[in-house]
Scaffold this motif. Structure first.
Motif, PDB file in Angstrom:
ATOM      1  N   UNK A 295       0.846  -1.186   0.000  1.00 47.84           N
ATOM      2  CA  UNK A 295       0.000   0.000   0.000  1.00 47.84           C
ATOM      3  C   UNK A 295       0.881   1.235   0.000  1.00 47.84           C
ATOM      4  N   UNK A 296       0.280   2.329  -0.412  1.00 43.39           N
ATOM      5  CA  UNK A 296       0.939   3.632  -0.348  1.00 43.39           C
ATOM      6  C   UNK A 296       0.100   4.502   0.578  1.00 43.39           C
ATOM      7  N   UNK A 297       0.769   5.194   1.499  1.00 36.63           N
ATOM      8  CA  UNK A 297       0.061   6.009   2.490  1.00 36.63           C
ATOM      9  C   UNK A 297       0.639   7.418   2.526  1.00 36.63           C
ATOM     10  N   UNK A 298      -0.195   8.365   2.885  1.00 38.17           N
ATOM     11  CA  UNK A 298       0.216   9.767   3.019  1.00 38.17           C
ATOM     12  C   UNK A 298       0.922   9.973   4.362  1.00 38.17           C
ATOM     13  N   UNK A 299       2.106  10.543   4.303  1.00 38.22           N
ATOM     14  CA  UNK A 299       2.840  10.867   5.532  1.00 38.22           C
ATOM     15  C   UNK A 299       2.161  12.029   6.256  1.00 38.22           C
ATOM     16  N   UNK A 300       2.429  12.127   7.546  1.00 39.58           N
ATOM     17  CA  UNK A 300       1.958  13.265   8.314  1.00 39.58           C
ATOM     18  C   UNK A 300       0.623  13.073   9.000  1.00 39.58           C
ATOM     19  N   UNK A 301       0.025  11.875   8.872  1.00 34.67           N
ATOM     20  CA  UNK A 301      -1.262  11.645   9.539  1.00 34.67           C
ATOM     21  C   UNK A 301      -1.238  10.379  10.414  1.00 34.67           C
ATOM     22  N   UNK A 302      -0.052   9.803  10.630  1.00 31.09           N
ATOM     23  CA  UNK A 302       0.081   8.663  11.530  1.00 31.09           C
ATOM     24  C   UNK A 302      -0.221   7.307  10.931  1.00 31.09           C
ATOM     25  N   UNK A 303      -0.381   7.238   9.624  1.00 27.85           N
ATOM     26  CA  UNK A 303      -0.746   5.961   9.013  1.00 27.85           C
ATOM     27  C   UNK A 303       0.357   4.918   9.127  1.00 27.85           C
TER      28      UNK A 303
ATOM     29  N   UNK B  76       3.880  19.802   1.131  1.00 30.27           N
ATOM     30  CA  UNK B  76       4.238  18.584   0.416  1.00 30.27           C
ATOM     31  C   UNK B  76       4.445  17.471   1.437  1.00 30.27           C
ATOM     32  N   UNK B  77       3.937  16.299   1.120  1.00 33.76           N
ATOM     33  CA  UNK B  77       4.059  15.143   2.015  1.00 33.76           C
ATOM     34  C   UNK B  77       4.754  14.006   1.285  1.00 33.76           C
ATOM     35  N   UNK B  78       5.451  13.192   2.049  1.00 32.00           N
ATOM     36  CA  UNK B  78       6.022  11.972   1.491  1.00 32.00           C
ATOM     37  C   UNK B  78       4.900  10.977   1.219  1.00 32.00           C
ATOM     38  N   UNK B  79       5.098  10.160   0.211  1.00 30.31           N
ATOM     39  CA  UNK B  79       4.242   8.991   0.012  1.00 30.31           C
ATOM     40  C   UNK B  79       5.012   7.815   0.588  1.00 30.31           C
ATOM     41  N   UNK B  80       4.419   7.155   1.573  1.00 30.42           N
ATOM     42  CA  UNK B  80       5.068   6.054   2.290  1.00 30.42           C
ATOM     43  C   UNK B  80       4.673   4.742   1.633  1.00 30.42           C
ATOM     44  N   UNK B  81       5.649   3.944   1.261  1.00 34.69           N
ATOM     45  CA  UNK B  81       5.409   2.642   0.652  1.00 34.69           C
ATOM     46  C   UNK B  81       5.522   1.587   1.736  1.00 34.69           C
ATOM     47  N   UNK B  82       4.485   0.760   1.879  1.00 31.86           N
ATOM     48  CA  UNK B  82       4.458  -0.230   2.948  1.00 31.86           C
ATOM     49  C   UNK B  82       4.195  -1.607   2.359  1.00 31.86           C
ATOM     50  N   UNK B  83       4.647  -2.618   3.118  1.00 33.55           N
ATOM     51  CA  UNK B  83       4.658  -3.997   2.629  1.00 33.55           C
ATOM     52  C   UNK B  83       4.276  -4.930   3.775  1.00 33.55           C
ATOM     53  N   UNK B  84       3.524  -5.967   3.451  1.00 33.51           N
ATOM     54  CA  UNK B  84       3.156  -6.991   4.434  1.00 33.51           C
ATOM     55  C   UNK B  84       3.433  -8.365   3.821  1.00 33.51           C
ATOM     56  N   UNK B  85       4.375  -9.078   4.424  1.00 35.14           N
ATOM     57  CA  UNK B  85       4.724 -10.409   3.954  1.00 35.14           C
ATOM     58  C   UNK B  85       5.507 -11.106   5.066  1.00 35.14           C
ATOM     59  N   UNK B  86       5.295 -12.386   5.299  1.00 34.75           N
ATOM     60  CA  UNK B  86       4.308 -13.224   4.630  1.00 34.75           C
ATOM     61  C   UNK B  86       2.904 -12.943   5.186  1.00 34.75           C
ATOM     62  N   UNK B  87       1.921 -13.350   4.430  1.00 33.10           N
ATOM     63  CA  UNK B  87       0.548 -13.155   4.871  1.00 33.10           C
ATOM     64  C   UNK B  87       0.164 -14.287   5.806  1.00 33.10           C
TER      65      UNK B  87
END
Length: 192
Positions: A147-155, A181-192
């Motif tokens: 997923x990609x999340x917006x920085x600055x809101x605690x996601x 301007x906010x960073x776009x945070x790239x997140x990963x979940x593995x293994x499921x």
């Protein structure tokens, strides 16, 4: 949610937990459910939520067509919509997708994760994300989620508590307003 638009397989994660509904086909999402989904998206966005519309205020003339594109794409193998329901009322939802291209068909992405402002902090977002993980693994045969999340809101903290890890950022990728301007945070979940 009204009877005519209930999906075939609601799940309850336990006593006091939300009922979790899953939609895998367009015909499962009736008019009242569509209205509830678009209404939730409107309310989340206008409360400052990072759920796909970065420039509030929005209204249903914007969220409705965007929701219709998601509903039109529903398919068991590639696109599902998960919803959290409390006392018959929709209180959150997300979209789980996979690309069918064989090189990347082993992973999926979460989009538009949201809980209604009146129930935030009560575990509905957590239940939705955990159910997405289960559906991805057990029903769609996926091995990882992104997923990609917006920085600055605690996601990043929210997802981190659920086992996701940050794998990178696009610095300043999201311009919400001049000077914001906010960073776009790239997140990963593995293994499921």
């Amino acid at each position: 949610m009204p009877e005519e638009s209930k999906p075939p397989r609601p799940r309850n994660a336990g006593r006091g937990a939300p009922v979790l509904a899953q939609f895998t086909a367009r015909e499962q999402v009736g008019p009242a459910t569509r209205e509830a989904l678009a209404g939730c998206w409107t309310d989340v966005t206008n409360a400052g939520g990072a759920a796909g519309f970065p420039f509030p205020p929005v209204d249903r003339s914007e969220t409705g067509p965007a929701l219709e594109r998601i509903v039109d794409a529903l398919a068991p193998d590639s696109c599902r919509l998960l919803a959290a329901v409390r006392d018959g009322e929709l209180v959150g939802w997300l979209n789980l997708r996979r690309d069918q291209f064989e090189l990347i068909a082993h992973w999926g992405t979460l989009h538009h994760v949201q809980t209604h402002p009146k129930v935030q902090g009560q575990g509905y977002g957590t239940a939705l994300v955990q159910e997405a993980r289960r559906v991805a693994r057990e029903e769609m045969g996926l091995e990882q989620l992104r997923l990609a999340a917006r920085a600055g809101v605690g996601l990043e903290d929210f997802y981190g508590r659920l086992g996701w890890r940050e794998i990178g950022r696009w610095p300043g990728a999201l311009r919400l307003a001049p000077g914001d301007d906010r960073d776009e945070i790239l997140m990963h979940l593995s293994p499921l």
